[in-house]
Design a protein around this motif. Structure first.
Motif, PDB file in Angstrom:
ATOM      1  N   HIS A 268       0.834  -1.214   0.000  1.00 27.03           N
ATOM      2  CA  HIS A 268       0.000   0.000   0.000  1.00 27.03           C
ATOM      3  C   HIS A 268       0.865   1.258   0.000  1.00 27.03           C
ATOM      4  CE1 HIS A 268      -2.847   3.056   1.510  1.00 27.03           C
ATOM      5  NE2 HIS A 268      -3.737   2.317   0.869  1.00 27.03           N
ATOM      6  N   ILE A 269       1.949   1.226   0.792  1.00 23.05           N
ATOM      7  CA  ILE A 269       2.862   2.390   0.826  1.00 23.05           C
ATOM      8  C   ILE A 269       3.461   2.635  -0.562  1.00 23.05           C
ATOM      9  CG2 ILE A 269       5.111   3.177   1.695  1.00 23.05           C
ATOM     10  CD1 ILE A 269       4.298   1.743   4.370  1.00 23.05           C
ATOM     11  N   LEU A 270       3.898   1.575  -1.229  1.00 24.79           N
ATOM     12  CA  LEU A 270       4.507   1.747  -2.563  1.00 24.79           C
ATOM     13  C   LEU A 270       3.463   2.067  -3.622  1.00 24.79           C
ATOM     14  CD1 LEU A 270       7.181  -1.113  -2.546  1.00 24.79           C
ATOM     15  CD2 LEU A 270       7.456   1.296  -1.927  1.00 24.79           C
ATOM     16  N   ALA A 331       9.438  -0.354   3.133  1.00 24.37           N
ATOM     17  CA  ALA A 331       8.572  -1.040   2.154  1.00 24.37           C
ATOM     18  C   ALA A 331       9.362  -1.328   0.874  1.00 24.37           C
ATOM     19  CB  ALA A 331       7.356  -0.157   1.841  1.00 24.37           C
ATOM     20  N   ALA A 332      10.163  -0.347   0.452  1.00 26.84           N
ATOM     21  CA  ALA A 332      10.943  -0.512  -0.794  1.00 26.84           C
ATOM     22  C   ALA A 332      11.988  -1.615  -0.622  1.00 26.84           C
ATOM     23  CB  ALA A 332      11.607   0.803  -1.179  1.00 26.84           C
ATOM     24  N   ARG A 333      12.513  -1.740   0.592  1.00 26.30           N
ATOM     25  CA  ARG A 333      13.514  -2.789   0.830  1.00 26.30           C
ATOM     26  C   ARG A 333      12.908  -4.166   0.647  1.00 26.30           C
ATOM     27  NH1 ARG A 333      18.247  -2.659   3.460  1.00 26.30           N
ATOM     28  NH2 ARG A 333      17.844  -0.598   4.370  1.00 26.30           N
ATOM     29  N   LYS A 334      11.649  -4.327   1.106  1.00 28.77           N
ATOM     30  CA  LYS A 334      10.960  -5.623   0.952  1.00 28.77           C
ATOM     31  C   LYS A 334      10.738  -5.922  -0.532  1.00 28.77           C
ATOM     32  CE  LYS A 334       8.876  -5.486   5.527  1.00 28.77           C
ATOM     33  NZ  LYS A 334       7.809  -4.821   6.302  1.00 28.77           N
ATOM     34  N   TRP A 335      10.342  -4.897  -1.264  1.00 30.08           N
ATOM     35  CA  TRP A 335      10.123  -5.045  -2.708  1.00 30.08           C
ATOM     36  C   TRP A 335      11.448  -5.418  -3.386  1.00 30.08           C
ATOM     37  CZ3 TRP A 335       7.694  -5.640  -7.156  1.00 30.08           C
ATOM     38  CH2 TRP A 335       8.063  -4.946  -8.312  1.00 30.08           C
ATOM     39  N   ASN A 336      12.500  -4.694  -3.048  1.00 30.94           N
ATOM     40  CA  ASN A 336      13.819  -4.926  -3.634  1.00 30.94           C
ATOM     41  C   ASN A 336      14.311  -6.343  -3.327  1.00 30.94           C
ATOM     42  OD1 ASN A 336      16.349  -3.715  -4.886  1.00 30.94           O
ATOM     43  ND2 ASN A 336      17.156  -4.442  -2.910  1.00 30.94           N
ATOM     44  N   ASP A 337      14.092  -6.799  -2.078  1.00 34.62           N
ATOM     45  CA  ASP A 337      14.530  -8.161  -1.707  1.00 34.62           C
ATOM     46  C   ASP A 337      13.806  -9.211  -2.563  1.00 34.62           C
ATOM     47  OD1 ASP A 337      16.146  -7.020   0.165  1.00 34.62           O
ATOM     48  OD2 ASP A 337      14.895  -7.510   1.913  1.00 34.62           O
ATOM     49  N   LEU A 338      12.529  -8.990  -2.814  1.00 32.46           N
ATOM     50  CA  LEU A 338      11.771  -9.958  -3.631  1.00 32.46           C
ATOM     51  C   LEU A 338      12.251  -9.924  -5.082  1.00 32.46           C
ATOM     52  CD1 LEU A 338       8.088  -9.449  -2.348  1.00 32.46           C
ATOM     53  CD2 LEU A 338       9.564 -11.443  -1.963  1.00 32.46           C
ATOM     54  N   LEU A 339      12.521  -8.704  -5.582  1.00 34.55           N
ATOM     55  CA  LEU A 339      12.993  -8.589  -6.968  1.00 34.55           C
ATOM     56  C   LEU A 339      14.268  -9.400  -7.164  1.00 34.55           C
ATOM     57  CD1 LEU A 339      12.605  -4.768  -7.792  1.00 34.55           C
ATOM     58  CD2 LEU A 339      11.310  -6.664  -8.811  1.00 34.55           C
ATOM     59  N   LYS A 340      15.094  -9.438  -6.114  1.00 33.04           N
ATOM     60  CA  LYS A 340      16.426 -10.043  -6.242  1.00 33.04           C
ATOM     61  C   LYS A 340      16.475 -11.506  -5.800  1.00 33.04           C
ATOM     62  CE  LYS A 340      18.870  -5.727  -6.479  1.00 33.04           C
ATOM     63  NZ  LYS A 340      19.376  -4.566  -5.747  1.00 33.04           N
ATOM     64  N   LYS A 341      15.277 -12.060  -5.535  1.00 36.36           N
ATOM     65  CA  LYS A 341      15.265 -13.498  -5.207  1.00 36.36           C
ATOM     66  C   LYS A 341      15.587 -14.289  -6.474  1.00 36.36           C
ATOM     67  CE  LYS A 341      12.285 -15.426  -2.368  1.00 36.36           C
ATOM     68  NZ  LYS A 341      11.016 -15.799  -1.664  1.00 36.36           N
ATOM     69  N   ASN A 342      16.427 -15.318  -6.345  1.00 38.60           N
ATOM     70  CA  ASN A 342      16.800 -16.110  -7.534  1.00 38.60           C
ATOM     71  C   ASN A 342      15.575 -16.585  -8.307  1.00 38.60           C
ATOM     72  OD1 ASN A 342      19.484 -15.803  -6.956  1.00 38.60           O
ATOM     73  ND2 ASN A 342      19.655 -17.743  -5.798  1.00 38.60           N
ATOM     74  N   GLU A 343      14.516 -16.954  -7.559  1.00 38.69           N
ATOM     75  CA  GLU A 343      13.336 -17.523  -8.243  1.00 38.69           C
ATOM     76  C   GLU A 343      12.686 -16.491  -9.179  1.00 38.69           C
ATOM     77  OE1 GLU A 343      11.082 -17.926  -4.497  1.00 38.69           O
ATOM     78  OE2 GLU A 343       9.395 -16.981  -5.584  1.00 38.69           O
ATOM     79  N   ASN A 344      12.954 -15.210  -8.929  1.00 42.65           N
ATOM     80  CA  ASN A 344      12.306 -14.176  -9.755  1.00 42.65           C
ATOM     81  C   ASN A 344      13.196 -13.646 -10.866  1.00 42.65           C
ATOM     82  OD1 ASN A 344       9.824 -14.206  -8.369  1.00 42.65           O
ATOM     83  ND2 ASN A 344      10.714 -12.970  -6.709  1.00 42.65           N
ATOM     84  N   GLU A 345      14.485 -14.006 -10.822  1.00 44.62           N
ATOM     85  CA  GLU A 345      15.420 -13.448 -11.805  1.00 44.62           C
ATOM     86  C   GLU A 345      15.596 -14.406 -12.985  1.00 44.62           C
ATOM     87  OE1 GLU A 345      19.068 -12.538  -9.699  1.00 44.62           O
ATOM     88  OE2 GLU A 345      18.356 -10.484  -9.359  1.00 44.62           O
TER      89      GLU A 345
END
Ligand code: M3L
Ligand code: AKG
Length: 407
Positions: A268-270, A331-345
């Motif tokens: 919601h914040i993002l 909030a952005a850190r959580k988003w960034n961590d998910l973006l950089k998960k191997n499963e998403n790259e």
């Protein structure tokens, strides 16, 4: 019906959703009662005469060739009434108190009562989308260049981009000319301060890190434009005397859905805090959008996710009082961590002859650092232009025109 309200930051409060399936269109019967046209759905809905008269489709009210309104809307008497009406197999013919005659099809009258999401279907070219992770590497969407020479080929590529957010065009002749021609089959290339069709290497010809050989994390391009580029394309023409330069794609809509499940407040914040961006590397240029935009932008009518804007290197300010910015960073850190998960790259090594075209409003891209001479060409295409092309190929001109007054 859920009402979505604009917050002071100009964004809907939600609920926010990632729309994976295209809405189906309900049809509602109509009736004429006491000289009013009503749509029958639960309690009857009266269609206001001003709306009907304003959307008369006859050739004196709507220019047949240009599809523009000829009628002067505000010359319609505010108290216009239906003097008489006659139902026929297609719909209803109406004689108005201002002497004009109109005909409305049952379909047109029914679509006046569609939900916001149903109205968005054709206007926003909503289709069933497929979210993906790194396993897309097993079966990425591909169209061969041999099949790209006609309308069906263009439709196939755009169907895949609309569904997956990207598509490869393989066996493309390895030249900037062939690449430019291929892109122009979709729509005209968007000129920017980088030029139009781009052909670049790591020479800082433009003062942007794309023109270097460093690692670029997953990002969307042109967050500093009020209207970020719709499609982006890369064709690796050459990479000699070095290594690296592997491309990265991430399905931003898939990761956004994961974040929404993991931490709704962070999502919601993002979705509501505006972020400012800039492009200021080139002499005499500092481009910023006319306002800030959130990382996730949703349609204020439907709440569906429409656009991701994420580029940490081009970010300027966060539109919060400085003593409140930490909630955004968390909030952005959580988003960034998910973006950089191997499963998403999804790391993919481009090769000469393979053009990748992707939706810059949904799919993030990046690259690994590299050495040697690496040359890439491609282009941007406006969002509205490629969506227009796709929906005309997908829904057809008649359906698109028919939905204009009610979409
Ligand atoms: C034009 N070309 C694609 C070569 C690069 C443009 C640089 C894009 C910029 N880093 C951004 O994220 O918007
Ligand atoms: O060099 C690449 O592969 C990508 C460069 C990039 O991210 C960009 O041009 O936006």
């Amino acid at each position: 019906m859920t009402q979505f309200y604009q917050t002071t930051l100009g964004h809907s409060k939600g609920p926010f959703t990632i729309q994976e399936t295209a809405p189906s269109l309900t049809t509602y019967p109509f009736k004429v009662e006491e000289n009013m046209i009503k749509v029958r759905s639960g309690s009857d809905v009266v269609i206001p005469n001003i709306w009907l008269r304003d959307n008369c489709q006859c050739s004196s009210c709507m220019h047949k060739a240009t599809k523009q309104r000829l009628l002067d809307t505000f010359q319609i008497p505010r108290d216009i009434t239906i003097r008489s009406s006659e139902i026929d197999p297609e719909g209803v013919r109406v004689k108005w108190s201002d002497g004009h005659e109109s005909h409305y099809t049952a379909d047109f009258l029914s679509s006046s009562h569609m939900s916001y999401l149903q109205r968005a279907k054709v206007r926003q070219d909503l289709v069933n989308i497929k979210l993906w992770d790194e396993s897309i590497a097993q079966r990425p969407p591909i169209v061969s260049y041999d099949n790209f020479h006609d309308k069906d080929g263009v439709k196939d590529v755009l169907d895949k981009i609309r569904t997956f957010g990207f598509c490869y065009i393989d066996q493309l002749p390895v030249s900037p000319e062939a690449t430019e021609k291929a892109l122009e089959r979709i729509a005209f290339i968007r000129p920017t301060h980088y030029g139009g069709f781009y052909d670049f290497t790591a020479d800082l010809a433009s003062k942007d890190t794309a023109y270097t050989n460093i690692y670029l994390e997953a990002h969307t391009d042109t967050t500093y434009f009020s209207d970020p580029a719709g499609l982006q394309a890369f064709h690796l023409l050459e990479h000699s005397g070095g290594e690296g330069g592997t491309s990265l794609l991430v399905d931003g809509f898939k990761v956004a859905k994961d974040l929404n499940h993991l931490d709704r407040e962070a999502y919601h914040i993002l979705s509501t805090v505006n972020v400012h961006s800039h492009a200021s590397g080139n002499e005499g240029i500092s481009i910023q959008p006319y306002r800030g935009f959130p990382v996730f932008q949703h349609d204020p009518e439907t709440g569906i996710l429409l656009q991701i804007r994420w580029n940490s290197s081009d970010r300027a300010g966060v539109a919060l009082p400085v003593d409140q910015v930490e909630e955004w960073y968390d909030a952005a850190r959580k988003w960034n961590d998910l973006l950089k998960k191997n499963e998403n790259e999804y790391w993919c090594q481009l090769t000469p002859g393979r053009l990748v075209v992707f939706d810059n409003w949904r799919v993030l891209h990046g690259r690994s650092a590299f050495t040697g001479k690496r040359r890439i060409c491609g282009g941007y295409i406006n969002r509205d232009d490629w969506i227009s092309k796709h929906k005309m190929l997908h829904f057809g001109q008649d359906a698109v025109m028919k939905h204009l007054p009610t979409g």
